[in-house]
Write an enzyme that holds these catalytic residues in place. Structure first.
Site: not given
Ligand SMILES: Cc1cc2nc3c(=O)[nH]c(=O)nc-3n(C[C@H](O)[C@H](O)[C@H](O)COP(=O)(O)OP(=O)(O)OC[C@H]3O[C@@H](n4cnc5c(N)ncnc54)[C@H](O)[C@@H]3O)c2cc1C
Ligand code: SF4
Lengths: 164, 504
Positions: B440
């Site tokens: 997270h």
């Molecule tokens: C193993 C695991 C289990 C989890 N289980 C849970 C759960 O059960 N419940 C829960 O609430 N949360 C859970 N989480 C946490 C949750 O998935 C994340 O907090 C959430 O998805 C984050 O969202 P985000 O949009 O911030 O980033 P992300 O979902 O990480 O999305 C960011 C995206 O940006 C892309 N990116 C990065 N840099 C660049 C760039 N320069 N150019 C283009 N693309 C880029 C990445 O490849 C990625 O696809 C879990 C996370 C993991 C890893």
């Protein structure tokens, strides 16, 4: 009678009629990337650790499964992006060159008999260098336990609570 | 007109696009923003670095890791001083980390929202946030996990917890038709887990959005202080190394690359703020394993089916049911050779439960060499002091449930019996010896009311710029203490709706 719709084919909740994203074409499928594998010495080093790690009941592990494991670890390294390969190779380097020092033998790990390798690796694991061993140990264990024979031997075949 | 999904790596010629809104990152935040704006009539382009791997649920777990997890899951936040180093995992594929979740969905706890309101974010009251949560829960089909979907490991932990006077609560998850295969983190073969690549992105494409994988965004382009688009490199399909340049001109830019990467993009774009990259919250998590005399087969059941929040509000500790692949369990067993093999024979007798800290957000993302950041984490004295307390509580619960031995997340430590546990010097174990993980990463571009102490305002607009927004986990104004995906999607929906209301 309507054709039964499998849940896994439904579109997003509330928009069930929408099509899910199409799968990638063969050319775009990440599984078909052309890989540059790490050198063969990395595979040999991984196998040397695996031979010690999975040496059970004073018996060597199945050589074919060890070959599969070392080759799959290399595939993992070649595919995983970012710093994964660097970290795994550094961890493997530490196990190969530093672990033997814990049994006062300044030779590469693979040159030691398996019993001595086990001792060296266990001592290193308990030392402050222990975490350095973890990346490779974790990855070897994960892959090893994915092999159907390991799963059968350890009663860990994958199964769901409910039938699909 | 319907949109499209394309791998940029396979396109011939230059990639130069024009659109109303470009969204960087297709994870929990980016997918919701792209969908909301596309459905509101905006011409949206989504740029994602990772590949599209819809079959990940059919792969072996380590295959899934090599195709969809960032850094092969070995990313570390380096522990400073006596703090543990933390293995931080994230997704790198279409759908981002959302595709790796256990499906757990929590609303932001009221006491956390109250804190944000107190800090000046007056629009984020529990009452005003409720309709946004309702909408997202409907969109991703949040449902309670029935008790009969609990694995035996979870049932046992629940029995121990009950003996100590508390009760596990049923988890709420974004699932539809779950069979309880306990492998959600490696993709769901049944497509029962409704990650954003299933629940949102098909809607975005149906509404005309254009999705590109294999696009690594480097920086935001500006005319003065107005964002005019983004530029970066298309990744070579085979090596995944940056290759040809691309650029997208847009009236508005949304950064949703996650808490680890947004600061890098902002720095590269020439922006800086006193708190950019700081206040990284990780929810440090620890697993304690119980060994029973009878088989547990902890993988049979919904992977995350119940939680215990007895200590969440006052002490910031949450117990979450989890399961990890048997190979990971094997890796946590100390020893090599015979000693290790003997312990591994017991794998089907092991139950596992997670404990998570509501941390003080004391981590930091820094510029690294190349395209990956360097993360550091120095636990606050309060957080550090709570680690042994958390682990002892979990050990007590397993013993109350009848566990013969427990395994602590301490490198190389042997199994502990109830007796030996009393004398185990947990409080003296150096942070370096603690095995700690985080899924997270949050809060490196915090939302706030003061440009000196935050990076975006309460609409998600980057201070001092026009047309530049942040819409992912990096905007969280503080640590949440609960799993964040629902919170991220909800804040993203709010930001996108406010953007749409501003008009084209
Ligand atoms: C193993 C695991 C289990 C989890 N289980 C849970 C759960 O059960 N419940 C829960 O609430 N949360 C859970 N989480 C946490 C949750 O998935 C994340 O907090 C959430 O998805 C984050 O969202 P985000 O949009 O911030 O980033 P992300 O979902 O990480 O999305 C960011 C995206 O940006 C892309 N990116 C990065 N840099 C660049 C760039 N320069 N150019 C283009 N693309 C880029 C990445 O490849 C990625 O696809 C879990 C996370 C993991 C890893
Ligand atoms: S437990 Fe349910 S949601 Fe998770 S992988 Fe299995 S079927 Fe899918």
């Amino acid at each position: 009678m309507p054709t039964p719709v499998h849940l896994s084919n439904l579109g997003p909740p509330g928009r069930e009629h929408l099509r899910l994203l199409p799968p990638p074409s063969l050319a775009d499928d990440a599984r078909h990337r052309k890989l540059t594998l790490p050198p063969a010495r990395v595979q040999r080093a991984a196998r040397a650790v695996a031979e010690a790690l999975f040496h059970a009941d004073d018996k060597p592990a199945d050589p074919a499964r060890l070959d599969w494991l070392a080759a799959d670890l290399l595939d993992f390294m070649a595919r995983a992006t970012g710093r994964a390969q660097l970290i795994l190779r550094a961890s493997l380097w530490a196990l190969t060159w530093l672990a033997p020092l814990f049994v006062f033998t300044p030779l590469p790990l693979g040159w030691l008999p398996v019993g001595k390798r086990v001792l060296a690796l266990e001592r290193m694991e308990l030392s402050p260098l222990g975490p350095a061993a973890l990346a490779v140990k974790a990855m070897l264990c994960m892959i090893w336990f994915e092999h159907p024979d390991t799963q059968r031997e350890t009663r860990t075949e994958t199964s769901c609570l409910r039938e699909p | 007109m319907a949109g499209s999904l394309q791998s940029a790596s396979r396109l011939d010629g230059e990639l130069k696009l024009d659109c109303d809104v470009v969204v960087v990152g297709s994870g929990a935040g980016g997918a919701v923003i792209a969908t909301t704006l596309a459905e509101a009539g905006y011409d949206v382009v989504v740029l994602e670095e990772g590949p599209h791997v819809p079959y990940t649920g059919e792969l072996r777990p380590t295959e899934s890791v090599r195709h969809t997890w960032r850094d092969g899951a070995v990313t570390l936040a380096i522990g400073l001083g006596d703090s543990p180093s933390i293995n931080v995992t994230a997704g790198r594929c279409l759908g981002g980390s959302s595709t790796l979740t256990g499906g757990v969905c929590f609303r932001i706890p009221e006491h956390v929202l109250d804190g944000w309101v107190h800090a000046g974010l007056s629009e984020l009251t529990p009452e005003k946030m409720a309709p946004w949560f309702d909408q997202v829960e409907q969109d991703v089909h949040v449902e309670e996990v029935p008790v009969d979907m609990r694995s035996r490991g979870t049932q046992l932990f629940g029995e121990g917890y009950a003996k100590l006077g508390a009760e596990l609560k049923p988890m709420r998850r974004n699932t539809r038709g779950c069979n309880g295969c306990g492998r959600c983190n490696f993709g769901c073969a049944h497509k029962a887990k409704l990650s954003v690549d299933i629940a949102y992105l098909p809607r975005a494409v149906a509404a005309g959005a254009r999705l590109y994988t294999g696009c690594l965004v480097g920086k935001v382009e500006f005319a003065g202080t107005r964002a005019t688009g983004v530029s970066g490199r298309i990744l070579d399909f085979d090596s995944q190394r940056p290759a040809r340049a691309f650029s997208v001109r847009a009236k508005r830019v949304v950064l949703a690359a996650g808490a680890m990467f947004n600061p890098l993009i902002l720095w590269k774009s020439g922006l800086d703020f006193p708190v950019l990259g700081r206040h990284l919250s990780l929810h440090p998590s620890f697993r304690v394993i119980g060994r029973f005399d009878t088989p547990v087969r902890g993988w049979e059941g919904a992977m995350q089916s119940a939680y215990g929040d007895r200590y969440e509000r006052d002490e910031g500790m949450l117990f979450n049911s989890v399961f990890v692949p048997n190979g990971v369990l094997a890796a946590t067993m100390p020893g090599f050779g015979n000693n290790h093999a003997k312990l591994c024979e017991q794998i089907d007798h092991l139950g596992i439960f997670g404990g998570m800290l509501h941390d003080d957000a004391t981590g930091r993302v820094r510029r690294g060499f190349g395209r990956e950041p360097i993360m550091t984490y120095r636990s606050s004295p309060r957080d550090r002091g709570r680690i042994p307390v958390l682990l002892r509580r979990m050990a007590d619960i397993w013993f109350a449930a009848g566990a013969k031995e427990i395994f602590l997340p301490v490198f190389g430590a042997p199994a502990q019996t109830p007796d030996s546990m009393k004398h185990f010097p947990l409080e003296q174990v150096h942070g370096r010896k603690l095995e700690c993980s985080s899924q997270h990463p949050l809060g490196t571009c915090q939302m706030g009311v003061d440009p000196q102490r935050s990076v975006v305002d309460d609409h998600g607009r980057v201070w001092g710029t026009q047309g530049l927004y942040v819409g992912c986990g990096s905007v969280m104004p503080s640590s949440l203490g609960v799993n964040p995906q629902l919170a991220i999607m909800t804040m993203a929906l709010r930001t996108a709706t406010l953007m749409a209301a501003e008009g084209k």
